[in-house]
Design an enzyme around this catalytic site. Structure first.
Site, PDB file in Angstrom:
ATOM      1  N   ALA A  30      49.505  47.731  32.893  1.00 60.51           N
ATOM      2  CA  ALA A  30      48.340  48.514  32.471  1.00 60.51           C
ATOM      3  C   ALA A  30      47.892  49.399  33.617  1.00 60.51           C
ATOM      4  CB  ALA A  30      47.200  47.589  32.056  1.00 60.51           C
ATOM      5  N   ARG A  44      25.683  57.636  33.510  1.00 60.46           N
ATOM      6  CA  ARG A  44      26.208  58.310  34.694  1.00 60.46           C
ATOM      7  C   ARG A  44      27.066  57.325  35.477  1.00 60.46           C
ATOM      8  NH1 ARG A  44      24.270  63.210  35.388  1.00 60.46           N
ATOM      9  NH2 ARG A  44      22.407  63.041  34.115  1.00 60.46           N
ATOM     10  N   ARG A  46      49.697  51.042  28.353  1.00 60.19           N
ATOM     11  CA  ARG A  46      48.283  50.828  28.020  1.00 60.19           C
ATOM     12  C   ARG A  46      47.390  51.076  29.231  1.00 60.19           C
ATOM     13  NH1 ARG A  46      47.082  44.418  28.340  1.00 60.19           N
ATOM     14  NH2 ARG A  46      48.557  44.002  30.014  1.00 60.19           N
ATOM     15  N   GLU A  47      46.128  51.278  28.917  1.00 60.67           N
ATOM     16  CA  GLU A  47      45.142  51.425  29.979  1.00 60.67           C
ATOM     17  C   GLU A  47      44.117  50.319  29.798  1.00 60.67           C
ATOM     18  OE1 GLU A  47      43.546  55.362  30.107  1.00 60.67           O
ATOM     19  OE2 GLU A  47      45.528  56.285  30.033  1.00 60.67           O
ATOM     20  N   SER A  74      51.388  39.087  30.040  1.00 60.85           N
ATOM     21  CA  SER A  74      51.619  38.952  28.602  1.00 60.85           C
ATOM     22  C   SER A  74      52.860  39.726  28.180  1.00 60.85           C
ATOM     23  CB  SER A  74      50.391  39.481  27.853  1.00 60.85           C
ATOM     24  OG  SER A  74      50.186  40.846  28.190  1.00 60.85           O
ATOM     25  N   LEU A 109      43.227  25.460  39.586  1.00 58.42           N
ATOM     26  CA  LEU A 109      41.951  24.898  39.146  1.00 58.42           C
ATOM     27  C   LEU A 109      40.783  25.644  39.773  1.00 58.42           C
ATOM     28  CD1 LEU A 109      43.139  21.219  39.718  1.00 58.42           C
ATOM     29  CD2 LEU A 109      42.944  22.364  37.511  1.00 58.42           C
ATOM     30  N   GLY A 110      40.916  26.953  39.961  1.00 59.91           N
ATOM     31  CA  GLY A 110      39.823  27.734  40.540  1.00 59.91           C
ATOM     32  C   GLY A 110      39.410  27.169  41.891  1.00 59.91           C
ATOM     33  N   ASP A 158      47.200  35.824  40.529  1.00 59.27           N
ATOM     34  CA  ASP A 158      48.358  36.617  40.966  1.00 59.27           C
ATOM     35  C   ASP A 158      48.588  36.464  42.476  1.00 59.27           C
ATOM     36  OD1 ASP A 158      48.742  37.621  38.377  1.00 59.27           O
ATOM     37  OD2 ASP A 158      47.317  39.248  38.717  1.00 59.27           O
ATOM     38  N   THR A 197      37.567  39.236  48.171  1.00 63.64           N
ATOM     39  CA  THR A 197      37.573  40.702  48.123  1.00 63.64           C
ATOM     40  C   THR A 197      36.856  41.199  46.867  1.00 63.64           C
ATOM     41  OG1 THR A 197      39.713  40.722  46.987  1.00 63.64           O
ATOM     42  CG2 THR A 197      39.762  40.897  49.392  1.00 63.64           C
TER      43      THR A 197
HETATM   44  N1  LIG Z   1      35.947  29.928  43.908  1.00 66.04           N
HETATM   45  C1  LIG Z   1      37.105  29.768  44.566  1.00 66.04           C
HETATM   46  N2  LIG Z   1      37.104  29.341  45.855  1.00 66.04           N
HETATM   47  C2  LIG Z   1      38.257  29.193  46.519  1.00 66.04           C
HETATM   48  N3  LIG Z   1      39.476  29.421  45.991  1.00 66.04           N
HETATM   49  C3  LIG Z   1      39.541  29.838  44.724  1.00 66.04           C
HETATM   50  C4  LIG Z   1      38.363  30.041  43.936  1.00 66.04           C
HETATM   51  N4  LIG Z   1      38.737  30.482  42.717  1.00 66.04           N
HETATM   52  C5  LIG Z   1      40.085  30.546  42.746  1.00 66.04           C
HETATM   53  N5  LIG Z   1      40.567  30.171  43.942  1.00 66.04           N
HETATM   54  C6  LIG Z   1      41.974  30.087  44.353  1.00 66.04           C
HETATM   55  O1  LIG Z   1      42.767  30.895  43.493  1.00 66.04           O
HETATM   56  C7  LIG Z   1      43.644  30.077  42.727  1.00 66.04           C
HETATM   57  C8  LIG Z   1      43.825  30.651  41.341  1.00 66.04           C
HETATM   58  O2  LIG Z   1      42.588  30.680  40.654  1.00 66.04           O
HETATM   59  P1  LIG Z   1      42.453  30.345  39.105  1.00 66.04           P
HETATM   60  O3  LIG Z   1      42.765  28.923  38.868  1.00 66.04           O
HETATM   61  O4  LIG Z   1      41.128  30.857  38.696  1.00 66.04           O
HETATM   62  O5  LIG Z   1      43.657  31.210  38.513  1.00 66.04           O
HETATM   63  P2  LIG Z   1      43.826  32.013  37.147  1.00 66.04           P
HETATM   64  O6  LIG Z   1      42.886  31.456  36.115  1.00 66.04           O
HETATM   65  O7  LIG Z   1      45.252  32.080  36.853  1.00 66.04           O
HETATM   66  O8  LIG Z   1      43.306  33.425  37.616  1.00 66.04           O
HETATM   67  P3  LIG Z   1      43.617  34.879  37.005  1.00 66.04           P
HETATM   68  O9  LIG Z   1      42.389  35.200  36.200  1.00 66.04           O
HETATM   69  O10 LIG Z   1      43.738  35.720  38.242  1.00 66.04           O
HETATM   70  O11 LIG Z   1      44.875  34.787  36.201  1.00 66.04           O
HETATM   71  C9  LIG Z   1      43.029  28.680  42.773  1.00 66.04           C
HETATM   72  O12 LIG Z   1      43.996  27.694  42.572  1.00 66.04           O
HETATM   73  C10 LIG Z   1      42.455  28.666  44.193  1.00 66.04           C
HETATM   74  O13 LIG Z   1      43.471  28.424  45.136  1.00 66.04           O
END
Ligand SMILES: Nc1ncnc2c1ncn2[C@@H]1O[C@H](COP(=O)(O)OP(=O)(O)OP(=O)(O)O)[C@@H](O)[C@H]1O
Ligand SMILES: [Mg+2]
Length: 315
Positions: free
Chosen positions: A10, A27, A88-89, A137, A224-225, A255, A288
């Site tokens: 995209a 704006r 796509r955009e 996807s 797991l975020g 990614d 970032t």
């Molecule tokens: N709040 C956070 N603090 C520290 N590290 C994080 C945080 N959120 C994500 N990460 C890092 O990034 C990795 C990937 O995040 P996540 O599990 O949200 O992936 P995803 O759902 O595939 O994300 P995307 O939306 O980019 O596809 C996590 O396993 C962790 O190492």
């Protein structure tokens, strides 16, 4: 040598405005345009981390031409598979008053069979990479088992296939015996695959282990975020925690994680250290703003920090 594959790229367009309100003319700041999509983002993150990769992607129409030009201008090695449809955009608006991000995603163009088959032919003709990362996807027209076809085609070569996708493309891959080195579902994607809610580490490990037993997938990295990742293969399960970082934007975390793991492995790091580098890159991406991926200095600093404070815990 790393090759990434993006079937549904995209052209990511983004802008900012004070408040999103109906009827008024809003704006907006000058439009930012970036080439995006799973594999393209993985390649860009690898580039940020000081590595190199070749990106393969399908693209067509004026938007496809712009996409290719942007990659060339950024000096990113790329090879386009031409298609008839328009790339796509996607459109993102950052609302400054609330700091909310509104993300609008369009479906991709429909690919003809001859077009997606051309991707398989190109993969067969290229020098075999050490890692092939297929991410994102599948656009309309591409069969759900496309990633299984890719993995099947790489079987018996030296190439390790890494796949990061969701929905039907992921489910079909799991039902297929084709050998896949690694997948990186997040918790929701793994739960969807398992067909049940996963409420704790034990349930996550059991679900992943079952998939490893019943499919051609060797290794599952469940992201797991803020909880880091859980890694499962047929030998063991382990957890890599992530350091606490200031959160700017979570876009690109997944990614960047895949990029860090694959670059680490391609550089010869042992598995556990490559996972740590991936988690460091994911955490760096969170630091970032907007859609910016990980920065090298952040990823390397976090990697060193984790070496001391966040060792891999076997479960
Ligand atoms: N709040 C956070 N603090 C520290 N590290 C994080 C945080 N959120 C994500 N990460 C890092 O990034 C990795 C990937 O995040 P996540 O599990 O949200 O992936 P995803 O759902 O595939 O994300 P995307 O939306 O980019 O596809 C996590 O396993 C962790 O190492
Ligand atoms: Mg993801």
């Amino acid at each position: 040598m790393i090759v990434t594959l993006t079937m549904n790229p995209a052209l990511d367009k983004s802008t900012r405005t004070l408040t999103v309100t109906p009827e008024d003319k809003l704006r907006c700041e000058t439009l930012q345009v970036e080439p995006g999509g799973g594999g393209v983002n993985v390649s860009r993150a690898i580039h940020n981390l000081g590595g190199e990769s070749l990106m393969l992607y399908t693209a067509g129409g004026m938007s496809g031409q712009e996409f290719e030009m942007l990659l060339q201008a950024q000096g990113l090695p790329n090879q386009r598979i031409p298609i008839a449809g328009n790339t796509r955009e996607s459109f993102t608006v950052f609302e400054e008053s609330s700091r909310h991000q509104y993300r609008f995603n369009m479906p991709g163009p429909t690919l003809a069979e001859a077009e997606w088959r051309q991707v398989l032919e190109l993969l067969a003709a290229l020098p075999q990479p050490d890692y092939l990362v297929a991410s994102g996807s599948l656009p309309p027209g591409v069969p759900d088992d496309f990633y299984a076809l890719v993995a099947g085609q790489m079987a018996g070569t030296k190439t390790r296939v890494v796949i990061d996708t969701s929905g039907r493309a992921l489910r079909t891959l799991v039902q297929h015996p084709a050998p896949v080195y690694l997948i990186k579902p997040n918790l929701a994607e793994l739960a969807e695959l398992a067909g049940e809610d996963l409420n704790d580490d034990e349930e996550i490990v059991n679900a992943a282990q079952r998939i490893v037993d019943e499919s051609g997938i060797q290794q599952i990295v469940v992201s797991l975020g803020a909880g880091g990742v859980i890694v499962v293969d047929d030998q063991r399960a382990a957890r890599q925690r992530t350091p606490t970082v200031p959160i700017r934007s979570k876009i690109g975390a997944g990614d960047s994680t895949v990029a860090g793991i694959v670059l680490g492995l391609a550089r010869g790091l042992p598995g556990a250290e490559a996972i740590r580098f991936g988690v460091a890159a994911g955490a760096a991406a969170v630091m970032t703003p907007g859609s910016e991926l990980c920065r090298r200095a952040d990823a390397e600093r976090l990697f060193d920090l984790m070496q001391r404070n966040h060792v891999l815990e076997y479960l």
